[in-house]
Design an enzyme around this catalytic site. Structure first.
Site, PDB file in Angstrom:
ATOM      1  N   GLY A 112       3.529   7.561  -4.008  1.00 41.82           N
ATOM      2  CA  GLY A 112       2.269   6.932  -4.343  1.00 41.82           C
ATOM      3  C   GLY A 112       2.197   5.451  -3.633  1.00 41.82           C
ATOM      4  N   GLU A 135       7.595  13.563  -2.527  1.00 44.07           N
ATOM      5  CA  GLU A 135       7.454  14.288  -3.837  1.00 44.07           C
ATOM      6  C   GLU A 135       8.084  15.577  -3.871  1.00 44.07           C
ATOM      7  OE1 GLU A 135       4.900  12.576  -2.218  1.00 44.07           O
ATOM      8  OE2 GLU A 135       3.806  11.353  -3.879  1.00 44.07           O
TER       9      GLU A 135
HETATM   10  N1  CAA Z   1      10.694   4.513  -9.041  1.00 45.33           N
HETATM   11  C1  CAA Z   1      11.561   3.905  -9.481  1.00 45.33           C
HETATM   12  N2  CAA Z   1      12.258   2.919  -9.082  1.00 45.33           N
HETATM   13  C2  CAA Z   1      12.490   3.124  -7.820  1.00 45.33           C
HETATM   14  C3  CAA Z   1      11.802   3.754  -7.027  1.00 45.33           C
HETATM   15  C4  CAA Z   1      10.676   4.548  -7.445  1.00 45.33           C
HETATM   16  N3  CAA Z   1      10.061   5.504  -6.890  1.00 45.33           N
HETATM   17  N4  CAA Z   1      12.001   3.658  -5.644  1.00 45.33           N
HETATM   18  C5  CAA Z   1      13.316   2.616  -5.808  1.00 45.33           C
HETATM   19  N5  CAA Z   1      13.759   2.463  -7.192  1.00 45.33           N
HETATM   20  C6  CAA Z   1      14.667   1.575  -7.463  1.00 45.33           C
HETATM   21  C7  CAA Z   1      15.817   2.033  -7.293  1.00 45.33           C
HETATM   22  O1  CAA Z   1      16.092   3.223  -8.510  1.00 45.33           O
HETATM   23  C8  CAA Z   1      16.583   0.927  -7.326  1.00 45.33           C
HETATM   24  O2  CAA Z   1      16.854   0.599  -8.684  1.00 45.33           O
HETATM   25  P1  CAA Z   1      18.384  -0.019  -9.358  1.00 45.33           P
HETATM   26  O3  CAA Z   1      18.757  -1.151  -8.292  1.00 45.33           O
HETATM   27  O4  CAA Z   1      17.873  -0.272 -10.800  1.00 45.33           O
HETATM   28  O5  CAA Z   1      19.143   1.118  -8.804  1.00 45.33           O
HETATM   29  C9  CAA Z   1      16.011   0.066  -6.531  1.00 45.33           C
HETATM   30  O6  CAA Z   1      14.529   0.309  -6.627  1.00 45.33           O
HETATM   31  C10 CAA Z   1      16.462  -0.107  -5.088  1.00 45.33           C
HETATM   32  O7  CAA Z   1      16.296   0.968  -4.529  1.00 45.33           O
HETATM   33  P2  CAA Z   1      17.588   1.820  -3.760  1.00 45.33           P
HETATM   34  O8  CAA Z   1      18.921   1.188  -4.430  1.00 45.33           O
HETATM   35  O9  CAA Z   1      17.389   3.367  -3.857  1.00 45.33           O
HETATM   36  O10 CAA Z   1      17.275   1.307  -2.324  1.00 45.33           O
HETATM   37  P3  CAA Z   1      17.650   1.692  -0.773  1.00 45.33           P
HETATM   38  O11 CAA Z   1      17.405   0.771  -0.025  1.00 45.33           O
HETATM   39  O12 CAA Z   1      19.124   2.503  -1.056  1.00 45.33           O
HETATM   40  O13 CAA Z   1      17.016   3.169  -0.802  1.00 45.33           O
HETATM   41  C11 CAA Z   1      14.592   4.187  -0.766  1.00 45.33           C
HETATM   42  C12 CAA Z   1      15.343   3.049  -0.646  1.00 45.33           C
HETATM   43  C13 CAA Z   1      14.952   5.104   0.406  1.00 45.33           C
HETATM   44  C14 CAA Z   1      13.095   3.914  -0.791  1.00 45.33           C
HETATM   45  C15 CAA Z   1      14.826   4.861  -2.191  1.00 45.33           C
HETATM   46  O14 CAA Z   1      14.836   3.824  -3.072  1.00 45.33           O
HETATM   47  C16 CAA Z   1      14.117   5.797  -2.766  1.00 45.33           C
HETATM   48  O15 CAA Z   1      13.997   7.105  -2.019  1.00 45.33           O
HETATM   49  N6  CAA Z   1      12.962   5.807  -3.457  1.00 45.33           N
HETATM   50  C17 CAA Z   1      12.277   6.847  -4.087  1.00 45.33           C
HETATM   51  C18 CAA Z   1      11.091   7.153  -3.295  1.00 45.33           C
HETATM   52  C19 CAA Z   1      10.105   8.517  -3.588  1.00 45.33           C
HETATM   53  O16 CAA Z   1      10.743   9.527  -4.097  1.00 45.33           O
HETATM   54  N7  CAA Z   1       9.084   8.052  -3.820  1.00 45.33           N
HETATM   55  C20 CAA Z   1       8.124   9.064  -4.677  1.00 45.33           C
HETATM   56  C21 CAA Z   1       7.859   8.904  -6.094  1.00 45.33           C
HETATM   57  S1  CAA Z   1       6.838  10.232  -6.565  1.00 45.33           S
HETATM   58  C22 CAA Z   1       5.397   9.690  -6.456  1.00 45.33           C
HETATM   59  O17 CAA Z   1       5.004   8.611  -5.957  1.00 45.33           O
HETATM   60  C23 CAA Z   1       4.289  10.545  -7.028  1.00 45.33           C
HETATM   61  C24 CAA Z   1       2.903  10.460  -6.551  1.00 45.33           C
HETATM   62  O18 CAA Z   1       2.651  11.145  -5.932  1.00 45.33           O
HETATM   63  C25 CAA Z   1       2.010   9.459  -7.265  1.00 45.33           C
END
Ligand code: CAA
Length: 262
Positions: A112, A135
Site C-alpha cells: 500500500g 502482497e
Molecule cells: N503493517 C503493520 N505493521 C508493520 C508493517 C505493516 N505493513 N510493516 C512493518 N510493521 C511493523 C512491524 O510489525 C514492527 O512492529 P513491532 O516493532 O511492533 O514488531 C515495526 O513495524 C518495525 O518493523 P520490522 O521490525 O519488521 O522492521 P525491519 O526493518 O526488520 O523490516 C520491513 C522492515 C522489511 C519493511 C518489514 O517490516 C516488512 O516486511 N513489512 C511488511 C511489508 C508488507 O508486506 N507490506 C504489504 C502490506 S499488504 C498491503 O499493503 C495491501 C495493499 O495492497 C493495500
C-alpha cells in the site's frame, strides 16, 4: 494505542506555498492503518481548500515512506466485512484533490505504500528507496492500484514480475522504469527536493496548473481521441483567463509575469 500524537503532521515550506504532510507512525514504519488514511484524506482536503496552499508534498520518514497497509489491522478481517465496508475504498479520495501532490519517498514504499506513492502526481525518491508489491507473500494481491497503476507505469512484463514474485526495486531502477519522476542521490534531502519541485509548481498560475494535472490524469482513462479533445478544450478555455494574457504579455514585454490565479 492511547497516543494522541497525530498520525499525519502538517507543516509548510519556507515561503508557505507548499503544504508538507508527513506520515507519522514511525514505530510501525508508517503502516497505513485506517485512522492514518482518514487523517491523510482530511489533511489533503484541508490543503485543497486553503487558498494559501499551491502544491502539496506527502512524505514519510527516512527509513520508510510507508511499509504497506496495516497487516495487524487486516489479519483477522473477514470477506463479508471488508466487502460491505468497502475496505480501502477511501484511498481513492486522493484522485479528487485538485492541487498537485508531490510524493517524497525514502526507504520502504511497500504494498500500500507503493500504491499510495503511485496515486500521487509526481514522485521524487532517493537511491535508498525500495519499491515492492509484496502482497503475494501474505496470501493476497495488491488492492489499491498495485496491479493497475503499476502496470500502466512500468508495463506488463515488469509489473507481473513485481506482483507475482514480490521483487523489490531500488530508487534508481524505479526511475529507469518510469515509476518515479526523479531519483536523487543518497546525499541529497529528498523532502527538500520534493518541496523545491512543489515550489516551482507553486510559482505558476493555479488555473493552468490544475488544468495540466486534470489533462494528464485524463490520459490514463480516456481513449486517445477523447483525451485529445479534452486537452484541446482545456487549452482553449485557458484563453478565457487573465493568466494567459499576463503570461503571454509578459513574454512579449520581456518581463516576469504576475499570476492572478484567474
Ligand atoms: N503493517 C503493520 N505493521 C508493520 C508493517 C505493516 N505493513 N510493516 C512493518 N510493521 C511493523 C512491524 O510489525 C514492527 O512492529 P513491532 O516493532 O511492533 O514488531 C515495526 O513495524 C518495525 O518493523 P520490522 O521490525 O519488521 O522492521 P525491519 O526493518 O526488520 O523490516 C520491513 C522492515 C522489511 C519493511 C518489514 O517490516 C516488512 O516486511 N513489512 C511488511 C511489508 C508488507 O508486506 N507490506 C504489504 C502490506 S499488504 C498491503 O499493503 C495491501 C495493499 O495492497 C493495500
Amino acid at each position: 494505542s492511547t497516543s494522541t500524537e497525530p498520525l499525519v503532521l502538517s507543516s509548510r515550506s519556507p515561503n508557505n506555498s507548499v503544504a508538507i504532510l508527513t506520515l507519522n507512525r514511525p514505530k510501525a514504519l508508517n503502516a497505513l492503518s485506517s485512522p492514518l488514511f482518514d487523517q491523510l484524506n482530511a489533511e489533503l482536503e484541508k490543503a485543497d481548500e486553503d487558498d494559501s496552499v499551491r502544491a502539496i508534498v506527502i512524505t514519510g520518514s527516512e527509513k520508510a515512506f510507508a511499509a504497506g497497509a496495516d497487516i495487524k489491522e487486516m489479519k483477522d478481517k473477514e470477506f463479508a466485512e471488508v466487502y460491505k465496508r468497502n475496505f480501502l475504498g477511501t484511498w481513492t479520495k486522493i484522485k479528487d484533490i485538485r492541487k498537485p501532490i508531490v510524493g517524497a519517498v525514502s526507504g520502504f514504499a511497500l504494498g500500500g505504500g507503493c500504491e499510495l506513492a503511485m496515486s500521487l502526481d509526481l514522485l521524487i525518491c532517493n537511491s535508498r528507496a525500495v519499491f515492492a508489491q509484496p502482497e503475494i507473500t501474505l496470501g493476497i494481491i495488491p488492492g489499491a492500484g498495485g496491479t493497475q497503476r503499476l502496470t500502466g507505469l512500468i508495463g506488463k512484463a515488469r509489473a507481473m514480475d513485481m506482483v507475482l514474485t514480490g521483487r523489490k526495486i531500488d530508487g534508481k531502477t524505479a526511475e529507469a522504469w518510469g515509476l518515479v519522476s526523479r531519483c536523487v542521490g543518497d546525499e541529497e534531502n529528498v523532502v527538500e527536493e520534493a518541496v523545491k519541485v512543489g515550489e516551482t509548481i507553486a510559482s505558476f498560475g493555479r488555473v493552468a496548473v490544475q488544468a495540466g494535472k486534470e489533462a494528464v490524469n485524463a490520459s490514463l482513462e480516456l481513449p486517445l481521441d477523447q483525451g485529445l479533445r479534452l486537452e484541446r478544450r482545456l487549452f482553449q478555455s485557458l484563453f478565457a483567463t487573465q493568466d494567459q494574457k499576463e503570461g503571454m504579455g509578459a513574454f512579449a514585454e520581456k518581463r516576469k509575469p504576475t499570476w492572478g490565479d484567474k
